[in-house]
Structure formats: structure tokens, C-alpha cells
Design a protein around this motif. Structure first.
Motif, PDB file in Angstrom:
ATOM      1  N   LEU A  14       0.838  -1.193   0.000  1.00 40.69           N
ATOM      2  CA  LEU A  14       0.000   0.000   0.000  1.00 40.69           C
ATOM      3  C   LEU A  14       0.877   1.250   0.000  1.00 40.69           C
ATOM      4  CD1 LEU A  14      -2.732  -1.100   2.561  1.00 40.69           C
ATOM      5  CD2 LEU A  14      -2.830  -1.166   0.070  1.00 40.69           C
ATOM      6  N   LEU A  15       0.317   2.326  -0.498  1.00 41.89           N
ATOM      7  CA  LEU A  15       1.049   3.593  -0.553  1.00 41.89           C
ATOM      8  C   LEU A  15       1.251   4.159   0.848  1.00 41.89           C
ATOM      9  CD1 LEU A  15      -0.900   5.259  -3.501  1.00 41.89           C
ATOM     10  CD2 LEU A  15       1.348   4.211  -3.611  1.00 41.89           C
ATOM     11  N   SER A  16       2.378   4.805   1.051  1.00 39.86           N
ATOM     12  CA  SER A  16       2.652   5.458   2.329  1.00 39.86           C
ATOM     13  C   SER A  16       1.950   6.811   2.367  1.00 39.86           C
ATOM     14  CB  SER A  16       4.159   5.651   2.503  1.00 39.86           C
ATOM     15  OG  SER A  16       4.620   6.602   1.572  1.00 39.86           O
ATOM     16  N   ALA A  17       1.937   7.444   3.532  1.00 31.95           N
ATOM     17  CA  ALA A  17       1.305   8.751   3.689  1.00 31.95           C
ATOM     18  C   ALA A  17       1.966   9.788   2.775  1.00 31.95           C
ATOM     19  CB  ALA A  17       1.367   9.199   5.144  1.00 31.95           C
ATOM     20  N   GLU A  18       3.292   9.719   2.635  1.00 37.43           N
ATOM     21  CA  GLU A  18       4.006  10.671   1.787  1.00 37.43           C
ATOM     22  C   GLU A  18       3.609  10.493   0.322  1.00 37.43           C
ATOM     23  OE1 GLU A  18       5.735   8.588   3.975  1.00 37.43           O
ATOM     24  OE2 GLU A  18       5.828  10.114   5.537  1.00 37.43           O
ATOM     25  N   GLU A  19       3.490   9.239  -0.106  1.00 39.50           N
ATOM     26  CA  GLU A  19       3.111   8.970  -1.490  1.00 39.50           C
ATOM     27  C   GLU A  19       1.673   9.432  -1.763  1.00 39.50           C
ATOM     28  OE1 GLU A  19       5.711   4.995  -2.540  1.00 39.50           O
ATOM     29  OE2 GLU A  19       3.990   4.774  -1.194  1.00 39.50           O
ATOM     30  N   VAL A  20       0.781   9.196  -0.793  1.00 38.21           N
ATOM     31  CA  VAL A  20      -0.607   9.640  -0.934  1.00 38.21           C
ATOM     32  C   VAL A  20      -0.651  11.163  -1.040  1.00 38.21           C
ATOM     33  CG1 VAL A  20      -2.846   9.804   0.231  1.00 38.21           C
ATOM     34  CG2 VAL A  20      -1.614   7.630   0.208  1.00 38.21           C
ATOM     35  N   GLU A  21       0.105  11.835  -0.184  1.00 34.03           N
ATOM     36  CA  GLU A  21       0.133  13.296  -0.198  1.00 34.03           C
ATOM     37  C   GLU A  21       0.637  13.816  -1.544  1.00 34.03           C
ATOM     38  OE1 GLU A  21       2.045  16.995   2.373  1.00 34.03           O
ATOM     39  OE2 GLU A  21       2.019  14.982   3.239  1.00 34.03           O
ATOM     40  N   GLN A  22       1.657  13.178  -2.077  1.00 35.22           N
ATOM     41  CA  GLN A  22       2.206  13.593  -3.367  1.00 35.22           C
ATOM     42  C   GLN A  22       1.166  13.429  -4.477  1.00 35.22           C
ATOM     43  OE1 GLN A  22       5.695  11.414  -4.508  1.00 35.22           O
ATOM     44  NE2 GLN A  22       5.995  12.583  -6.385  1.00 35.22           N
ATOM     45  N   ILE A  23       0.461  12.302  -4.490  1.00 38.71           N
ATOM     46  CA  ILE A  23      -0.561  12.061  -5.504  1.00 38.71           C
ATOM     47  C   ILE A  23      -1.675  13.094  -5.394  1.00 38.71           C
ATOM     48  CG2 ILE A  23      -2.392  10.455  -6.223  1.00 38.71           C
ATOM     49  CD1 ILE A  23      -0.419   8.166  -5.544  1.00 38.71           C
ATOM     50  N   LEU A  24      -2.095  13.364  -4.157  1.00 37.32           N
ATOM     51  CA  LEU A  24      -3.168  14.339  -3.954  1.00 37.32           C
ATOM     52  C   LEU A  24      -2.764  15.721  -4.462  1.00 37.32           C
ATOM     53  CD1 LEU A  24      -4.552  13.406  -0.417  1.00 37.32           C
ATOM     54  CD2 LEU A  24      -5.469  12.816  -2.646  1.00 37.32           C
ATOM     55  N   VAL A  51      -5.075   6.183   6.212  1.00 41.19           N
ATOM     56  CA  VAL A  51      -3.962   7.027   5.767  1.00 41.19           C
ATOM     57  C   VAL A  51      -4.480   8.145   4.866  1.00 41.19           C
ATOM     58  CG1 VAL A  51      -1.836   7.064   4.393  1.00 41.19           C
ATOM     59  CG2 VAL A  51      -2.248   5.195   5.983  1.00 41.19           C
ATOM     60  N   ILE A  52      -5.374   7.802   3.948  1.00 33.42           N
ATOM     61  CA  ILE A  52      -5.939   8.810   3.047  1.00 33.42           C
ATOM     62  C   ILE A  52      -6.668   9.876   3.854  1.00 33.42           C
ATOM     63  CG2 ILE A  52      -7.606   9.222   1.192  1.00 33.42           C
ATOM     64  CD1 ILE A  52      -7.033   6.316   0.268  1.00 33.42           C
ATOM     65  N   ASN A  53      -7.473   9.439   4.815  1.00 28.43           N
ATOM     66  CA  ASN A  53      -8.236  10.352   5.646  1.00 28.43           C
ATOM     67  C   ASN A  53      -7.320  11.304   6.426  1.00 28.43           C
ATOM     68  OD1 ASN A  53     -10.553  11.468   6.711  1.00 28.43           O
ATOM     69  ND2 ASN A  53     -10.765   9.935   8.312  1.00 28.43           N
ATOM     70  N   GLN A  54      -6.235  10.760   6.989  1.00 26.52           N
ATOM     71  CA  GLN A  54      -5.295  11.584   7.750  1.00 26.52           C
ATOM     72  C   GLN A  54      -4.616  12.623   6.854  1.00 26.52           C
ATOM     73  OE1 GLN A  54      -2.754   8.604   9.418  1.00 26.52           O
ATOM     74  NE2 GLN A  54      -4.121   8.147  11.128  1.00 26.52           N
ATOM     75  N   VAL A  55      -4.208  12.205   5.666  1.00 22.81           N
ATOM     76  CA  VAL A  55      -3.535  13.111   4.740  1.00 22.81           C
ATOM     77  C   VAL A  55      -4.495  14.222   4.296  1.00 22.81           C
ATOM     78  CG1 VAL A  55      -2.456  13.306   2.462  1.00 22.81           C
ATOM     79  CG2 VAL A  55      -1.852  11.419   3.962  1.00 22.81           C
ATOM     80  N   VAL A  56      -5.734  13.847   3.984  1.00 28.81           N
ATOM     81  CA  VAL A  56      -6.714  14.852   3.558  1.00 28.81           C
ATOM     82  C   VAL A  56      -6.978  15.833   4.694  1.00 28.81           C
ATOM     83  CG1 VAL A  56      -9.126  15.194   2.901  1.00 28.81           C
ATOM     84  CG2 VAL A  56      -7.775  13.432   1.767  1.00 28.81           C
ATOM     85  N   ALA A  57      -7.121  15.326   5.916  1.00 29.27           N
ATOM     86  CA  ALA A  57      -7.358  16.199   7.071  1.00 29.27           C
ATOM     87  C   ALA A  57      -6.198  17.172   7.245  1.00 29.27           C
ATOM     88  CB  ALA A  57      -7.565  15.367   8.321  1.00 29.27           C
ATOM     89  N   LYS A  58      -4.984  16.670   7.072  1.00 30.90           N
ATOM     90  CA  LYS A  58      -3.790  17.509   7.207  1.00 30.90           C
ATOM     91  C   LYS A  58      -3.747  18.595   6.138  1.00 30.90           C
ATOM     92  CE  LYS A  58       0.939  16.888   6.157  1.00 30.90           C
ATOM     93  NZ  LYS A  58       2.035  15.977   5.940  1.00 30.90           N
ATOM     94  N   LEU A  59      -4.109  18.227   4.924  1.00 28.96           N
ATOM     95  CA  LEU A  59      -4.054  19.182   3.810  1.00 28.96           C
ATOM     96  C   LEU A  59      -5.196  20.211   3.879  1.00 28.96           C
ATOM     97  CD1 LEU A  59      -3.069  16.821   0.872  1.00 28.96           C
ATOM     98  CD2 LEU A  59      -1.610  18.456   2.059  1.00 28.96           C
ATOM     99  N   CYS A  60      -6.278  19.875   4.540  1.00 24.59           N
ATOM    100  CA  CYS A  60      -7.426  20.788   4.631  1.00 24.59           C
ATOM    101  C   CYS A  60      -7.249  21.841   5.711  1.00 24.59           C
ATOM    102  CB  CYS A  60      -8.716  20.004   4.886  1.00 24.59           C
ATOM    103  SG  CYS A  60      -9.302  19.149   3.422  1.00 24.59           S
TER     104      CYS A  60
END
Length: 145
Positions: A93-103, A135-144
Motif C-alpha cells: 500500500l502507498l505510504s502517507a508521503e506517497e498519498v500526499e504527493q498524488i493528492l 492514511v488517506i483520511n489523515q492526509v486529507v485532514a492535514k491538507l485541509c
């Protein structure tokens, strides 16, 4: 993961007389075939379907481990062994950093809106099965923020 790979590994486990490993792989194959029948693609089983079923089975076994009574060490060992075998076949699975980069690359315009619900609705189809939902939820929350 290809279903043929699972079948070859199950045959190898049978030849090596590794009953527990064979049982774990056999249960995976059965779950994949059942999902394929449910989706109407029994003759053409896609890798995406196999990966999705493997992740679901991995989650199920993890729940069995977590809910197993401590005094049932025999069951606990069996569940842990099954978890280890299934984990061998689970997609990375993608890491938090990879998810953030994709987003940031693909969904910058949606992120700019700041609407977390809309972001999740847009992002989840793209990342489903590739990254853990938490992980996706955490990254989205951080970016929002």
C-alpha cells in the motif's frame, strides 16, 4: 497478484506437505473465486479483484487475531500463521508521503476547495485498494487545515 500464482503456490505447498500453508492459500483462492462469481467475471479474474480480496482477507484475519482470547494460544498461532501467509501476497500500500504527493499532483483543484467531503468523494475512487483508507483520511485532514 495473479490467481495463477496463488494456484501454483498452493500446489507447491501440497507437494511440500505444508498443510497450514496450503489451507491458507486455498482459502484465498476460494475467496477470490467467490468474489469473481459475485461480480460476474468468473472466467476472467483481474489482478485488481485478486488484490482487493487479499486485502479483505488480511483484514479479516487481523480481526480474528485481535479478538482471539489470550488463553487460546493454539488458535492464536494458527491465525498469526495465516496472517503471515496472506501478507506475503498482499499488495504494497502507498505510504502517507506517497498519498500526499498524488493528492497534490492530481487533485490540487479539489484540495483548494477545502471541502473534506468533496475531496474524499473525488479521491477515494482513485486510491481505493492502493492505500489504506485511514492514511488517506489523515492526509486529507492535514491538507485541509
Amino acid at each position: 497478484m495473479q490467481i495463477e500464482t496463488l494456484q501454483k503456490d498452493m500446489i507447491a505447498a501440497m507437494k511440500a506437505r505444508e498443510k497450514n500453508r496450503k489451507d491458507a492459500i486455498s482459502s484465498l483462492i476460494s475467496a477470490v473465486k467467490k468474489a469473481a462469481i459475485d461480480e460476474g467475471c468468473r472466467d476472467d479474474i483481474r489482478e485488481e479483484l485478486v488484490d482487493r480480496v487479499i486485502l479483505k482477507e488480511l483484514k479479516t484475519v487481523k480481526e480474528q487475531i485481535d479478538s482471539c482470547p489470550a488463553d487460546r494460544t493454539d488458535l492464536l498461532e494458527e491465525y498469526k500463521y495465516r496472517y503471515d501467509v496472506i501478507n506475503e501476497y498482499a499488495p504494497q500500500l502507498l505510504s502517507a508521503e506517497e498519498v500526499e504527493q498524488i493528492l497534490k499532483e492530481k487533485f490540487s483543484e479539489v484540495l483548494a476547495s477545502g471541502n473534506k467531503g468533496q475531496i474524499m468523494k473525488t479521491v477515494m475512487p482513485e486510491l481505493k485498494g492502493k492505500a489504506d483508507g485511514k492514511v488517506i483520511n489523515q492526509v486529507v485532514a492535514k491538507l485541509c487545515q
